[in-house]
Write an enzyme that holds these catalytic residues in place. Sequence first.
Site, short mmCIF file in Angstrom:
data_model
loop_
_atom_site.label_atom_id
_atom_site.label_comp_id
_atom_site.label_asym_id
_atom_site.label_seq_id
_atom_site.Cartn_x
_atom_site.Cartn_y
_atom_site.Cartn_z
CG HIS A 102 -1.66 -1.39 1.30
ND1 HIS A 102 -2.69 -1.78 0.49
CD2 HIS A 102 -1.41 -2.45 2.13
CE1 HIS A 102 -3.08 -3.02 0.81
NE2 HIS A 102 -2.31 -3.45 1.80
CD GLU A 138 -1.75 -9.93 5.01
OE1 GLU A 138 -1.55 -9.02 5.84
OE2 GLU A 138 -2.30 -9.74 3.92
CD GLU A 151 -1.93 -3.63 5.20
OE1 GLU A 151 -3.14 -3.48 4.97
OE2 GLU A 151 -1.19 -4.39 4.56
#
Length: 348
Positions: free
Chosen positions: A144, A313, A182
């Site tokens: 991101h 993750e 995040e």
Amino acid sequence: MDHQGRRTRRGRFGVLVTAGAMMLLAACAAPVQQAEPPSTSFSPSAVASSAGDPVTVPGLSSPSSQTPTPSPSPEPEPVTSSPEPAPEPEPESTVVDAPEDDYTPAPVPDQPQPQEPVQTEDPAVQQPQPATGGGRIVVIDPGHNGANGANPGVINALVDAGFGQTKPCNTTGTSTNAGYTEHEFNWGVATKLQAILSARGYDVRMTRNSDDGVGPCVNKRAAFGNDANAAAVVSIHGDGDDAGAQGFYVMTAAQDPGGAAMAAQSGALAGAMRDALVNAGLSPSNHLGSGGLWKRDDLAGLNLSLRPTVMIEMGNMRNSSDAALMSSSGGQQQMAQGIADGVSAYLG
Ligand code: ZN
């Protein structure tokens, strides 16, 4: 990453999904209201030039209100026996020549100089020792980016995600309940990891150079590792899962575009990474994957990578324990240390 969408297809791979389900999957992050993406105006350079405009985007990474559905226990993944990774040639000296002569690394401020020779403690033995990294290229992909939420027209443009799939260029990612994003977490771990690996003598390259830009698109991130001929690619994310889910999982491609040999390499990297994260004091997910490993067929970063690649993750940002660790500098350092040890264990 926010995995609300994939609950529609948890289980074995190759499940036929509807176009609607694919769009849910594509919306890895929280839904973003937006106008139609521009049909002709998008270009990576335009994205890069807008990276200097930090924009606060309220509300775009809020969790979905979708009611979690009970999930079947994932079938166990075979734990890849870790074959010896194909050894990269050791350099003759600590001076490293990047194999890609035409590669122009993007500027990375404050990047430590990677190839400092290690001096022994004993002055009688002053022979410089090559750093273990040997200049091998490690690509770090912090998931991101900080201004994604303010640029839905850019990040929601569909791009190739491999094997006939498409995905939005990029997504906003998730956040903790307290609003710690995040993208900031990913960036924090990535920069700490960059420092550790650089000190070990690896040639570390990042798919983005700040945390206030837009993108790059997921297909561009995959191409970055391919173009760099990376010895290893590590993509860093935090999950946005049910509150009870806790722990990390390491994902590899269910169908590796690089073929069986490359799939074995990615599997070896994933196994080494899982073991190193456990050794660093982190716990495999109690919810997704099996034993901290999970093969996926719906992620562009895996479907398009031709190099040994894992996507991690690191924890569940919606779990209070994970969120506390992930929001702290100490927790991020612990995670970066674990990832670095996984890279070193794989590459030697
Ligand atoms: Zn993510």
